[in-house]
Design an enzyme around this catalytic site. Sequence first.
Site, PDB file in Angstrom:
ATOM      1  N   CYS A 237       0.820  -1.224   0.000  1.00  0.00           N
ATOM      2  CA  CYS A 237       0.000   0.000   0.000  1.00  0.00           C
ATOM      3  C   CYS A 237       0.850   1.269   0.000  1.00  0.00           C
ATOM      4  O   CYS A 237       0.656   2.161  -0.827  1.00  0.00           O
ATOM      5  CB  CYS A 237      -0.977  -0.014   1.172  1.00  0.00           C
ATOM      6  SG  CYS A 237      -0.246   0.069   2.828  1.00  0.00           S
ATOM      7  N   HIS A 291      -2.758   1.225   6.889  1.00  0.00           N
ATOM      8  CA  HIS A 291      -3.055   1.123   5.464  1.00  0.00           C
ATOM      9  C   HIS A 291      -3.259   2.514   4.881  1.00  0.00           C
ATOM     10  O   HIS A 291      -3.718   3.437   5.568  1.00  0.00           O
ATOM     11  CB  HIS A 291      -4.310   0.276   5.244  1.00  0.00           C
ATOM     12  CG  HIS A 291      -4.586  -0.041   3.802  1.00  0.00           C
ATOM     13  ND1 HIS A 291      -3.705  -0.723   3.001  1.00  0.00           N
ATOM     14  CD2 HIS A 291      -5.655   0.252   3.011  1.00  0.00           C
ATOM     15  CE1 HIS A 291      -4.215  -0.860   1.797  1.00  0.00           C
ATOM     16  NE2 HIS A 291      -5.395  -0.273   1.775  1.00  0.00           N
ATOM     17  N   ASN A 303      -5.887   1.251  -4.208  1.00  0.00           N
ATOM     18  CA  ASN A 303      -5.005   0.780  -3.149  1.00  0.00           C
ATOM     19  C   ASN A 303      -4.495  -0.618  -3.449  1.00  0.00           C
ATOM     20  O   ASN A 303      -5.079  -1.364  -4.231  1.00  0.00           O
ATOM     21  CB  ASN A 303      -5.715   0.813  -1.793  1.00  0.00           C
ATOM     22  CG  ASN A 303      -6.781  -0.253  -1.634  1.00  0.00           C
ATOM     23  OD1 ASN A 303      -6.864  -0.908  -0.593  1.00  0.00           O
ATOM     24  ND2 ASN A 303      -7.640  -0.452  -2.636  1.00  0.00           N
TER      25      ASN A 303
END
Length: 341
Positions: A237, A291, A303
């Site tokens: 990510c 994240h 993502n």
Amino acid sequence: MGEDGRVRKVWLGVSVAFGVSFSLVALLVIGTYMVAADLAGGGSGTTVGLAKGAVPAAYQPLVQKWGNLCPAINPALLAAQLYQESGWNAKAQSPANAKGIAQFIPATWASHGVDGDKDGDRDIWDPQDAIPSAAAYDCSLAKYVKDVPGDLTHNMLASYNAGAYAVIKYSGVPPYRETQNYVKTITTLAKSFAAPVQKVRPSQQSAAAIYFAQKQLGKPYLWGGDGTPEDGGRFDCSGLTKAAYKTVGIDLPRVANDQWNAGPHPKRDELLPGDLVFFAYDLDDPRSIHHVGIYVGGGQMINAPYTGAVIRYDKIDTPDYIGATRVTKDGAKALPTANSA
């Protein structure tokens, strides 16, 4: 070609490259940009508060209280100094023997440490003492240079870095590169801790960052992936967001929770394409961010989700959504971990 021309060229290339399914997202993106001018205006006021989630909850009341100790400082500025010094690590110790969350050296602590929690001692390792002491030290420096021409806060920060004598000698921030960089770093970093009193200005680099991210759609996730040939062009990510902004000349740290302070924090209803959106285990502690994705509009982000998945579009409205950051070049440069990540 000017900035606007490059952006128009990017969106033209994006629309051609990704067909009908992408065009639906592109419409969301372009529609969001059409209201950017409205989002950039409005709002007023001079009181500086802390952005929601910007400071770990354990320290937020202390920073808010002591950040108003004198006119030279404010809570966001105090937060920026503490983050720059220790990254909120109350057990930090430097090779120069600077200790605790505020990184006092013992000699300075002996003369400027205060008993912030009124428990009868002055403990350099206790944030209840160290954070008030950092504010008190700032205000003490500000008193030394209160009659020096120029911005009081800038002169205070310069005194913190180079000493009050140098500020007095040069009638302001001295011509030392390190000191000038320190003043710019802290004042820039403070913007990422402040609750905005105006709508956050749109980013001019975000369209190209999104364009890069869209070209990675469908690639398998790789934990620790930076998109290098050794990684097979795959990302995790924060590797994806770092690489996307690298294409527009902005160097982000490698880890998601360090990317959080790369700019100011727009509210959920003020999000624009290109904003980084973050997700945390503890919504009161940005150090628990696990994240990050790139917002594209319409409640969607690009993502790299997790092992076994591919880079894709996902909704951002989940229970662990902590907030967003509108990346700026100066904001990224101000991060203490930007060059070491």
